[in-house]
Design a protein around this motif. Structure first.
Motif, PDB file in Angstrom:
ATOM      1  N   LYS A  49      28.698  42.427  58.327  1.00  0.00           N
ATOM      2  CA  LYS A  49      30.427  43.102  58.166  1.00  0.00           C
ATOM      3  C   LYS A  49      31.326  42.867  58.506  1.00  0.00           C
ATOM      4  CE  LYS A  49      25.544  45.858  58.677  1.00  0.00           C
ATOM      5  NZ  LYS A  49      24.664  47.336  59.762  1.00  0.00           N
ATOM      6  N   ALA A  50      31.470  42.752  59.343  1.00  0.00           N
ATOM      7  CA  ALA A  50      33.246  42.889  59.621  1.00  0.00           C
ATOM      8  C   ALA A  50      33.862  41.681  58.429  1.00  0.00           C
ATOM      9  CB  ALA A  50      33.525  41.531  60.557  1.00  0.00           C
ATOM     10  N   LYS A  51      33.161  40.729  57.944  1.00  0.00           N
ATOM     11  CA  LYS A  51      33.376  40.290  56.122  1.00  0.00           C
ATOM     12  C   LYS A  51      33.496  40.937  55.477  1.00  0.00           C
ATOM     13  CE  LYS A  51      32.651  35.463  58.267  1.00  0.00           C
ATOM     14  NZ  LYS A  51      32.170  33.905  58.270  1.00  0.00           N
ATOM     15  N   GLN A  52      32.563  41.637  55.032  1.00  0.00           N
ATOM     16  CA  GLN A  52      32.450  42.815  53.625  1.00  0.00           C
ATOM     17  C   GLN A  52      33.745  43.694  53.836  1.00  0.00           C
ATOM     18  OE1 GLN A  52      28.188  44.085  53.861  1.00  0.00           O
ATOM     19  NE2 GLN A  52      27.811  42.101  52.541  1.00  0.00           N
ATOM     20  N   ALA A  53      33.585  44.472  55.649  1.00  0.00           N
ATOM     21  CA  ALA A  53      35.223  45.526  56.073  1.00  0.00           C
ATOM     22  C   ALA A  53      36.496  45.049  54.885  1.00  0.00           C
ATOM     23  CB  ALA A  53      34.648  45.955  57.009  1.00  0.00           C
ATOM     24  N   ARG A  54      36.416  43.307  55.694  1.00  0.00           N
ATOM     25  CA  ARG A  54      37.820  42.822  55.644  1.00  0.00           C
ATOM     26  C   ARG A  54      37.793  42.811  54.683  1.00  0.00           C
ATOM     27  NH1 ARG A  54      40.043  37.478  54.631  1.00  0.00           N
ATOM     28  NH2 ARG A  54      41.704  37.337  56.305  1.00  0.00           N
ATOM     29  N   GLN A  55      36.750  42.064  53.446  1.00  0.00           N
ATOM     30  CA  GLN A  55      37.110  41.780  52.061  1.00  0.00           C
ATOM     31  C   GLN A  55      37.596  43.270  51.080  1.00  0.00           C
ATOM     32  OE1 GLN A  55      37.679  38.918  50.210  1.00  0.00           O
ATOM     33  NE2 GLN A  55      37.348  39.808  49.111  1.00  0.00           N
ATOM     34  N   ALA A  56      36.702  44.184  51.688  1.00  0.00           N
ATOM     35  CA  ALA A  56      37.215  45.817  50.947  1.00  0.00           C
ATOM     36  C   ALA A  56      38.940  46.291  51.960  1.00  0.00           C
ATOM     37  CB  ALA A  56      36.008  46.582  51.549  1.00  0.00           C
ATOM     38  N   ARG A  57      38.949  45.317  52.631  1.00  0.00           N
ATOM     39  CA  ARG A  57      40.491  45.841  52.955  1.00  0.00           C
ATOM     40  C   ARG A  57      41.329  45.262  52.705  1.00  0.00           C
ATOM     41  NH1 ARG A  57      38.734  45.640  58.093  1.00  0.00           N
ATOM     42  NH2 ARG A  57      39.483  44.021  58.502  1.00  0.00           N
ATOM     43  N   ILE A  58      40.974  43.824  51.620  1.00  0.00           N
ATOM     44  CA  ILE A  58      41.527  43.256  51.110  1.00  0.00           C
ATOM     45  C   ILE A  58      41.804  43.464  49.962  1.00  0.00           C
ATOM     46  CG2 ILE A  58      41.862  40.857  50.192  1.00  0.00           C
ATOM     47  CD1 ILE A  58      41.044  39.873  52.872  1.00  0.00           C
ATOM     48  N   ASP A  59      40.466  44.311  48.996  1.00  0.00           N
ATOM     49  CA  ASP A  59      40.680  44.912  47.948  1.00  0.00           C
ATOM     50  C   ASP A  59      41.233  45.534  47.455  1.00  0.00           C
ATOM     51  OD1 ASP A  59      39.017  42.358  47.423  1.00  0.00           O
ATOM     52  OD2 ASP A  59      37.235  43.040  47.468  1.00  0.00           O
ATOM     53  N   ALA A  60      41.330  46.667  48.532  1.00  0.00           N
ATOM     54  CA  ALA A  60      42.157  47.636  48.542  1.00  0.00           C
ATOM     55  C   ALA A  60      43.991  47.991  48.594  1.00  0.00           C
ATOM     56  CB  ALA A  60      41.935  48.612  49.612  1.00  0.00           C
ATOM     57  N   ALA A  61      43.832  46.660  49.180  1.00  0.00           N
ATOM     58  CA  ALA A  61      45.310  46.779  49.471  1.00  0.00           C
ATOM     59  C   ALA A  61      45.797  46.059  47.921  1.00  0.00           C
ATOM     60  CB  ALA A  61      45.412  45.682  50.753  1.00  0.00           C
ATOM     61  N   LYS A  62      44.766  45.131  47.219  1.00  0.00           N
ATOM     62  CA  LYS A  62      45.696  44.333  46.343  1.00  0.00           C
ATOM     63  C   LYS A  62      45.132  45.770  45.000  1.00  0.00           C
ATOM     64  CE  LYS A  62      43.983  40.108  46.451  1.00  0.00           C
ATOM     65  NZ  LYS A  62      42.447  38.891  45.796  1.00  0.00           N
ATOM     66  N   ASN A  63      44.745  46.622  45.049  1.00  0.00           N
ATOM     67  CA  ASN A  63      44.937  47.447  44.240  1.00  0.00           C
ATOM     68  C   ASN A  63      46.058  48.060  44.076  1.00  0.00           C
ATOM     69  OD1 ASN A  63      42.374  46.885  43.142  1.00  0.00           O
ATOM     70  ND2 ASN A  63      40.766  48.587  44.212  1.00  0.00           N
ATOM     71  N   LEU A  64      46.538  48.513  45.484  1.00  0.00           N
ATOM     72  CA  LEU A  64      47.707  49.340  45.767  1.00  0.00           C
ATOM     73  C   LEU A  64      48.873  49.016  45.425  1.00  0.00           C
ATOM     74  CD1 LEU A  64      46.793  51.025  49.694  1.00  0.00           C
ATOM     75  CD2 LEU A  64      47.314  52.089  47.311  1.00  0.00           C
ATOM     76  N   GLU A  65      49.235  47.241  45.738  1.00  0.00           N
ATOM     77  CA  GLU A  65      50.191  46.651  44.848  1.00  0.00           C
ATOM     78  C   GLU A  65      50.118  46.413  43.660  1.00  0.00           C
ATOM     79  OE1 GLU A  65      49.307  42.412  45.914  1.00  0.00           O
ATOM     80  OE2 GLU A  65      49.924  42.604  48.225  1.00  0.00           O
ATOM     81  N   ASN A  66      49.381  46.748  43.135  1.00  0.00           N
ATOM     82  CA  ASN A  66      49.352  46.873  41.659  1.00  0.00           C
ATOM     83  C   ASN A  66      49.655  48.066  41.104  1.00  0.00           C
ATOM     84  OD1 ASN A  66      48.321  44.310  41.106  1.00  0.00           O
ATOM     85  ND2 ASN A  66      45.692  44.976  41.040  1.00  0.00           N
TER      86      ASN A  66
END
Length: 68
Positions: A49-66
């Motif tokens: 669950k922690a890895k999934q939450a971290r991956q979700a945060r990384i994906d959200a940050a990538k979307n904000l960069e774009n």
């Protein structure tokens, strides 16, 4: 095997200490195995669950960069 009374059952013809200690050790080992399995399962589930939450945060940050 039939026993006349409860103390004969516990004595098991002189082998009671061996028989009942074998049962006790077996059930103790099974309980420890069960406890270890459950605790390991909980730990692995928490890590996933922690890895999934971290991956979700990384994906959200990538979307904000774009969007900048």
């Amino acid at each position: 095997m039939h026993f006349e009374n409860f103390s004969d059952l516990l004595a098991m013809g002189g082998y009671g200490a061996y028989v009942w200690s074998a049962f006790g050790i077996t059930f103790l080992a099974l309980f420890i195995l069960l406890w270890n399995s459950v605790s390991t399962s909980k730990k692995i589930t928490k890590e996933i669950k922690a890895k999934q939450a971290r991956q979700a945060r990384i994906d959200a940050a990538k979307n904000l960069e774009n969007t900048l």
